[in-house]
Scaffold this motif. Structure first.
Motif, mmCIF file in Angstrom:
data_model
loop_
_atom_site.group_PDB
_atom_site.id
_atom_site.type_symbol
_atom_site.label_atom_id
_atom_site.label_comp_id
_atom_site.label_asym_id
_atom_site.label_seq_id
_atom_site.Cartn_x
_atom_site.Cartn_y
_atom_site.Cartn_z
ATOM 1 N N UNK A 6 0.827 -1.201 0.000
ATOM 2 C CA UNK A 6 0.000 0.000 0.000
ATOM 3 C C UNK A 6 0.870 1.264 0.000
ATOM 4 N N UNK A 7 1.943 1.186 0.752
ATOM 5 C CA UNK A 7 2.850 2.318 0.891
ATOM 6 C C UNK A 7 3.442 2.730 -0.457
ATOM 7 N N UNK A 8 3.561 1.782 -1.384
ATOM 8 C CA UNK A 8 4.126 2.115 -2.694
ATOM 9 C C UNK A 8 3.054 2.066 -3.796
ATOM 10 N N UNK A 9 1.806 2.193 -3.376
ATOM 11 C CA UNK A 9 0.679 2.246 -4.314
ATOM 12 C C UNK A 9 0.560 1.021 -5.217
ATOM 13 N N UNK A 10 0.684 -0.148 -4.627
ATOM 14 C CA UNK A 10 0.487 -1.367 -5.418
ATOM 15 C C UNK A 10 -0.679 -2.156 -4.841
ATOM 16 N N UNK A 11 -1.384 -2.865 -5.742
ATOM 17 C CA UNK A 11 -2.555 -3.645 -5.331
ATOM 18 C C UNK A 11 -2.116 -5.005 -4.785
ATOM 19 N N UNK A 12 -2.856 -5.525 -3.793
ATOM 20 C CA UNK A 12 -2.481 -6.806 -3.180
ATOM 21 C C UNK A 12 -2.509 -7.993 -4.161
ATOM 22 N N UNK A 13 -3.222 -7.844 -5.278
ATOM 23 C CA UNK A 13 -3.270 -8.999 -6.200
ATOM 24 C C UNK A 13 -1.910 -9.258 -6.876
ATOM 25 N N UNK A 14 -0.952 -8.334 -6.685
ATOM 26 C CA UNK A 14 0.387 -8.562 -7.246
ATOM 27 C C UNK A 14 1.197 -9.567 -6.430
ATOM 28 N N UNK A 15 0.760 -9.812 -5.200
ATOM 29 C CA UNK A 15 1.566 -10.614 -4.272
ATOM 30 C C UNK A 15 1.927 -11.993 -4.794
ATOM 31 N N UNK A 16 1.024 -12.574 -5.567
ATOM 32 C CA UNK A 16 1.250 -13.955 -6.019
ATOM 33 C C UNK A 16 2.012 -14.000 -7.342
ATOM 34 N N UNK A 76 8.083 -2.408 -6.017
ATOM 35 C CA UNK A 76 8.257 -3.581 -5.153
ATOM 36 C C UNK A 76 9.665 -3.570 -4.540
ATOM 37 N N UNK A 77 10.661 -3.230 -5.365
ATOM 38 C CA UNK A 77 12.038 -3.192 -4.855
ATOM 39 C C UNK A 77 12.165 -2.174 -3.718
ATOM 40 N N UNK A 78 11.475 -1.046 -3.872
ATOM 41 C CA UNK A 78 11.500 -0.035 -2.807
ATOM 42 C C UNK A 78 10.777 -0.567 -1.568
ATOM 43 N N UNK A 79 9.612 -1.190 -1.764
ATOM 44 C CA UNK A 79 8.859 -1.742 -0.630
ATOM 45 C C UNK A 79 9.702 -2.775 0.115
ATOM 46 N N UNK A 80 10.431 -3.587 -0.656
ATOM 47 C CA UNK A 80 11.277 -4.612 -0.047
ATOM 48 C C UNK A 80 12.385 -3.975 0.790
#
Ligand SMILES: Nc1ncnc2c1ncn2[C@@H]1O[C@H](COP(=O)(O)OP(=O)(O)O)[C@@H](O)[C@H]1O
Ligand SMILES: [Mg+2]
Length: 270
Positions: free
Chosen positions: A130-140, A154-158
């Motif tokens: 959420x913090x990097x404006x991505x939807x949870x459906x990307x997780x898989x 994602x790299x930033x979130x990581x």
């Protein structure tokens, strides 16, 4: 007086006969955002890789949160990295992310390394998207199924998931389109405002200017100028810095003419 998050002293890195860094000294205070600028080949990534233990310094000191890491063995580096104090984002997100791991696995990896339980890691990891404006459906999904901009987010979130003390961002927006660039720069600004110390590396002074409290200018492996961002922009001291400024159209100083830039170059290489 609080201890510096990063203290680099007289760092030398030689690749065979090539001297990529020549006696570089640079400090980063807690919560400080330092911009490291210089053209391609000036040694920026070598500095980043030295701080991450990916390149072995030929000489000099690197202290991270008081720990002397320049002479660390591979095993000591692994132990140090597991603590998650320092995180990184590279220009190419496929270098920060394992292509075979799902986004969720990538996000929880630093937490598991640190020793968090799987349940708590999953909760923390999912919250980062959420913090990097991505939807949870990307997780898989795996990185190959994401756009370049999504991957970099994602790299930033990581990198943020372990709340590191220091983040090294090596050209984090250079490969992105304008819209993604703005988003990532905003996330980096929020990070700075939240008090995370960071080193933002770029060949482009323009992207660093809005983020960095202080800039350091690297030229052929040497730091030629360091100072508060506003001062360096207003009155650059070194000819090379003036040359870099000349290529940025949004600054107050009138852009250097082509002849002026050639003259500066001649001055630098003579
Ligand atoms: N692994 C390597 N082996 C030999 N030379 C290298 C290596 N990595 C970088 N270099 C050289 O060191 C210099 C600095 O490179 P680098 O740190 O990548 O600069 P920058 O990130 O500023 O573009 C360049 O001349 C580059 O060609
Ligand atoms: Mg580089």
């Amino acid at each position: 007086m609080s201890e510096n998050v990063l203290a680099i002293e007289h760092l030398e890195v030689h690749y065979g006969h090539h001297h990529a860094l020549r006696g570089v000294s640079l400090d980063v205070a807690p919560g400080e955002a330092v911009g490291l600028i210089g053209e391609t080949g000036s040694g920026k990534s070598t500095l980043a890789r030295s701080v991450l233990g990916l390149v072995r310094p030929t000489a000099g000191q690197i202290r991270i949160v008081g720990e002397d890491v320049a002479g660390h063995s591979q095993r000591q580096w692994r132990a140090f990295r597991r603590r998650g104090l320092v995180q990184y984002v590279f220009q190419d997100p496929l270098r920060s992310l394992d292509p075979d791991l799902t986004i969720e696995q990538s996000l929880i990896e630093p937490l598991l390394l640190r020793g968090d339980s799987r349940a708590s890691a999953l909760e923390t990891g999912r919250g980062q998207l959420e913090r990097v404006n991505l939807e949870p459906d990307l997780l898989t999904r795996v990185p190959g199924e994401l756009s370049g901009g999504q991957r970099q987010r994602v790299a930033v979130a990581r990198a943020l998931v372990v709340q590191p003390t220091l983040i090294i961002l090596d050209e984090p927006v250079s490969a992105l389109d304008a819209a993604n660039r703005v988003q990532i720069l905003q996330i980096i600004k929020d990070l700075r405002d939240g008090g995370t110390a960071l080193v933002f590396i770029s060949h482009d002074l323009g992207s660093v200017a809005g983020v960095a409290d202080r800039v350091a200018v690297l030229y052929q492996g040497e730091l030629v100028e360091t100072g508060p961002t506003a001062n360096v922009l207003r009155s650059p001291q070194h000819p090379y810095t003036r040359l870099l400024l000349g290529s940025v159209p949004t600054l107050h100083a009138p852009p250097a003419s082509r002849a002026e830039r050639q003259a500066l170059r001649a001055q630098l290489v003579s």
